[in-house]
Each structure stands twice: as structure tokens, then as C-alpha cells.
Design a protein around this motif. Structure first.
Motif, PDB file in Angstrom:
ATOM      1  N   SER A  68       0.805  -1.220   0.000  1.00  0.00           N
ATOM      2  CA  SER A  68       0.000   0.000   0.000  1.00  0.00           C
ATOM      3  C   SER A  68       0.840   1.274   0.000  1.00  0.00           C
ATOM      4  N   MET A  76      -6.678   3.580   5.998  1.00  0.00           N
ATOM      5  CA  MET A  76      -7.602   3.340   4.888  1.00  0.00           C
ATOM      6  C   MET A  76      -9.046   3.405   5.382  1.00  0.00           C
ATOM      7  N   ASP A  80     -12.900   0.510   2.069  1.00  0.00           N
ATOM      8  CA  ASP A  80     -11.776   0.181   1.187  1.00  0.00           C
ATOM      9  C   ASP A  80     -11.043  -1.054   1.692  1.00  0.00           C
ATOM     10  N   ARG A  81     -10.813  -1.141   2.999  1.00  0.00           N
ATOM     11  CA  ARG A  81     -10.151  -2.323   3.569  1.00  0.00           C
ATOM     12  C   ARG A  81     -10.931  -3.584   3.242  1.00  0.00           C
ATOM     13  N   ALA A  83     -13.097  -4.098   0.772  1.00  0.00           N
ATOM     14  CA  ALA A  83     -13.012  -4.371  -0.668  1.00  0.00           C
ATOM     15  C   ALA A  83     -11.641  -4.907  -1.053  1.00  0.00           C
ATOM     16  N   LEU A  84     -10.601  -4.358  -0.437  1.00  0.00           N
ATOM     17  CA  LEU A  84      -9.243  -4.836  -0.720  1.00  0.00           C
ATOM     18  C   LEU A  84      -9.055  -6.277  -0.249  1.00  0.00           C
ATOM     19  N   VAL A 107     -13.071  -2.133  -7.475  1.00  0.00           N
ATOM     20  CA  VAL A 107     -13.125  -0.708  -7.818  1.00  0.00           C
ATOM     21  C   VAL A 107     -14.581  -0.251  -7.932  1.00  0.00           C
ATOM     22  N   VAL A 110     -16.154   0.096  -4.316  1.00  0.00           N
ATOM     23  CA  VAL A 110     -15.765   1.301  -3.579  1.00  0.00           C
ATOM     24  C   VAL A 110     -16.235   2.561  -4.288  1.00  0.00           C
ATOM     25  N   SER A 114     -17.737   4.240  -1.193  1.00  0.00           N
ATOM     26  CA  SER A 114     -16.687   4.885  -0.416  1.00  0.00           C
ATOM     27  C   SER A 114     -16.407   6.294  -0.936  1.00  0.00           C
ATOM     28  N   SER A 118     -11.217   6.639  -3.495  1.00  0.00           N
ATOM     29  CA  SER A 118     -11.104   5.193  -3.264  1.00  0.00           C
ATOM     30  C   SER A 118     -10.922   4.356  -4.525  1.00  0.00           C
ATOM     31  N   VAL A 122      -7.791   1.782  -4.711  1.00  0.00           N
ATOM     32  CA  VAL A 122      -8.056   0.339  -4.750  1.00  0.00           C
ATOM     33  C   VAL A 122      -7.557  -0.258  -6.062  1.00  0.00           C
TER      34      VAL A 122
END
Length: 137
Positions: A68, A76, A80-81, A83-84, A107, A110, A114, A118, A122
Motif C-alpha cells: 500500500s 484506509m 476500502d479495507r 473491498a481490498l 473498484v 468502492v 466509499s 477510493s 483500490v
């Protein structure tokens, strides 16, 4: 919305909810399987994703923190966390999903859920993980 897209969204929601409530995501998952909170049961693929993320939690966190570049996981956005984590699991451990599909789906999630920044963040992080995945797993 396609079935897998809906399943990814539900998986993200479970990961996000568990983190926000400070509860174990595995316990939350099992609770939702036993007693759904909506009229529709969790999609099988959502369950697979969440179980996969749980099974590889430490590795996923390490990969995200390593790649990251200047962003700690704590900095973050929580969405986002989540989704990641979903995207990283799909890229690194689900051979049925092409890497760029996993990136695009994360993508898209988010982008709807988000901040304005984001999607770019991402996209960049997951695309980099996809590029170097052969060295990670």
C-alpha cells in the motif's frame, strides 16, 4: 446486478460490519447463515469469499500493508479495507476469477460505497498485487 457482483457486495458488507461492530467475522458469518437478516440467504459465493478471507487473513493483511506504499491499514477507509480483502483473496486464491475482473469489481464496489479517491487507490493497489502475485503465494 450479476450474481457474483451481489455476492461480493454481501461479503464486503459482512467484513465491514464485523469490523465496525468489533466482532469476529467468522461468528457473524455463521450467525447470518443460520439466521439470515434479509428474506434472501447469503449467496454461496459470498460465504466462500468470507471464509477464504478468514482462512488467509494474516497473509492478506501482510500483502496489503506491504504494497500500500505509505498507507497503513488503519488509515484506509473501512469500506476500502473490506473491498481490498475481497479483491486480494480473489486475486491470490481464487483461480476461477481473472485478476482484472477481481480488480474491476473491487473498484466498482468502492466507487459506489466509499470516497471519491477510493477507486483509484483500490485499483492501483490490487493491480500491483496482481502483477506480483507469483512472488506472494
Amino acid at each position: 446486478m450479476a450474481a457474483r457482483t451481489r455476492a461480493r457486495k454481501r461479503a464486503l458488507e459482512l467484513l465491514f460490519e464485523a469490523e465496525q461492530r468489533g466482532i469476529n467475522v467468522g461468528d457473524l458469518l455463521e450467525s447470518r447463515i443460520e439466521t439470515p437478516t434479509t428474506q434472501h440467504a447469503l449467496p454461496d459465493y459470498a460465504v466462500e469469499i468470507v471464509r477464504g478471507v478468514i482462512a488467509h487473513w494474516g497473509q492478506i493483511e501482510e500483502v496489503l500493508a506491504t504494497w500500500s506504499q505509505g498507507w497503513s491499514l488503519e488509515r484506509m477507509a473501512a469500506v476500502d479495507r473490506a473491498a481490498l480483502r475481497v479483491g486480494a483473496w480473489e486475486i491470490l486464491w481464487n483461480d476461477e476469477v481473472p485478476d482484472m475482473v477481481a480488480v474491476a469489481e473491487a473498484v466498482e464496489l468502492v466507487g459506489r460505497m466509499s470516497t471519491d479517491e477510493s477507486p483509484g487507490f483500490v485499483n492501483g493497489l490490487l493491480a500491483r498485487i496482481a502483477e506480483v502475485k507469483h512472488t506472494l503465494v
